[in-house]
Scaffold this active site. Sequence first.
Site, PDB file in Angstrom:
ATOM      1  N   GLY A 196       0.501  -1.076  -0.324  1.00 33.06           N
ATOM      2  CA  GLY A 196       0.354   0.171   0.148  1.00 33.06           C
ATOM      3  C   GLY A 196       0.414   1.258   0.056  1.00 33.06           C
ATOM      4  N   HIS A 241      -2.249   6.805   7.690  1.00 35.75           N
ATOM      5  CA  HIS A 241      -1.300   7.569   7.139  1.00 35.75           C
ATOM      6  C   HIS A 241      -1.387   9.380   7.070  1.00 35.75           C
ATOM      7  CE1 HIS A 241       2.803   6.122   6.689  1.00 35.75           C
ATOM      8  NE2 HIS A 241       1.811   5.185   5.983  1.00 35.75           N
ATOM      9  N   GLN A 272       3.079   9.719   1.696  1.00 37.44           N
ATOM     10  CA  GLN A 272       4.172   8.983   1.327  1.00 37.44           C
ATOM     11  C   GLN A 272       4.833   9.480   0.365  1.00 37.44           C
ATOM     12  OE1 GLN A 272       2.280   4.989   2.447  1.00 37.44           O
ATOM     13  NE2 GLN A 272       4.375   4.989   3.177  1.00 37.44           N
ATOM     14  N   HIS A 293      -3.836   0.818   7.890  1.00 38.09           N
ATOM     15  CA  HIS A 293      -2.373   0.808   8.334  1.00 38.09           C
ATOM     16  C   HIS A 293      -2.230   2.591   7.180  1.00 38.09           C
ATOM     17  CE1 HIS A 293       1.685   0.685   7.480  1.00 38.09           C
ATOM     18  NE2 HIS A 293       2.052   2.059   6.875  1.00 38.09           N
ATOM     19  N   GLU A 294      -2.803   2.244   6.018  1.00 37.39           N
ATOM     20  CA  GLU A 294      -2.846   3.696   4.632  1.00 37.39           C
ATOM     21  C   GLU A 294      -3.803   5.021   5.467  1.00 37.39           C
ATOM     22  OE1 GLU A 294      -0.238   4.037   3.021  1.00 37.39           O
ATOM     23  OE2 GLU A 294       0.076   1.591   2.902  1.00 37.39           O
ATOM     24  N   CYS A 335       6.330  -0.165   6.455  1.00 34.50           N
ATOM     25  CA  CYS A 335       6.021   0.817   5.982  1.00 34.50           C
ATOM     26  C   CYS A 335       6.861   0.846   4.865  1.00 34.50           C
ATOM     27  CB  CYS A 335       5.310   1.938   6.923  1.00 34.50           C
ATOM     28  SG  CYS A 335       4.921   2.748   5.749  1.00 34.50           S
ATOM     29  N   LEU A 336       6.957   0.943   3.654  1.00 34.84           N
ATOM     30  CA  LEU A 336       7.352   1.883   2.537  1.00 34.84           C
ATOM     31  C   LEU A 336       8.485   3.084   3.434  1.00 34.84           C
ATOM     32  CD1 LEU A 336       5.981   1.191   0.034  1.00 34.84           C
ATOM     33  CD2 LEU A 336       7.981   0.042   0.251  1.00 34.84           C
TER      34      LEU A 336
END
Length: 169
Positions: free
Chosen positions: A46, A146, A51, A142-143, A100-101
């Site tokens: 995701g 953000h 991000q 999760h997203e 997480c990226l």
Amino acid sequence: MAIRTIVQDGDPILKKVCRPVTSFDAKLGTLLDDMKETLIQAQGLGLAGPQVGYMRRLFICMDDREWIDDEIPENPTIIEFVNPEILELSEEKVNLYEGCLSFPGHNGAIERSKHVKVRAQDRNGNWFEMEADDMLARCIQHENNHLDGITIMDLATSFYEDEYPEDEE
């Protein structure tokens, strides 16, 4: 399409709350296409607007419902969520490690609902609702975090760095 730079740990943008998307135009479509290419190149599940430096309420997630034996297909389906609203979270929770990226090498133990119901718009502004379980439900939560400036670093109760823990026998 283009690969976007993924914002990394320490950048204050990751702690800010995003504003709603108001323009459903070609620029939004290009951004979502770029995010998809970036997500696939980064081998993530995701990716949220902040991000990639875009402070609007949108994210994308891979649809794991088509995977076989947890294998990501060559051309995975990516679901786009614009102006998402979490409508329901199940009482049943699961505590798993997730990465997480924006925080490479950090895998945090986070308790999340096993099931989620979400309402969002697509790239054209059309509203839809969907329900998801397991990994897709976790990715949506999760997203969505953000978009409110909440990261795994805020939520994790413990961390494993660089690799997931080995199974103990």
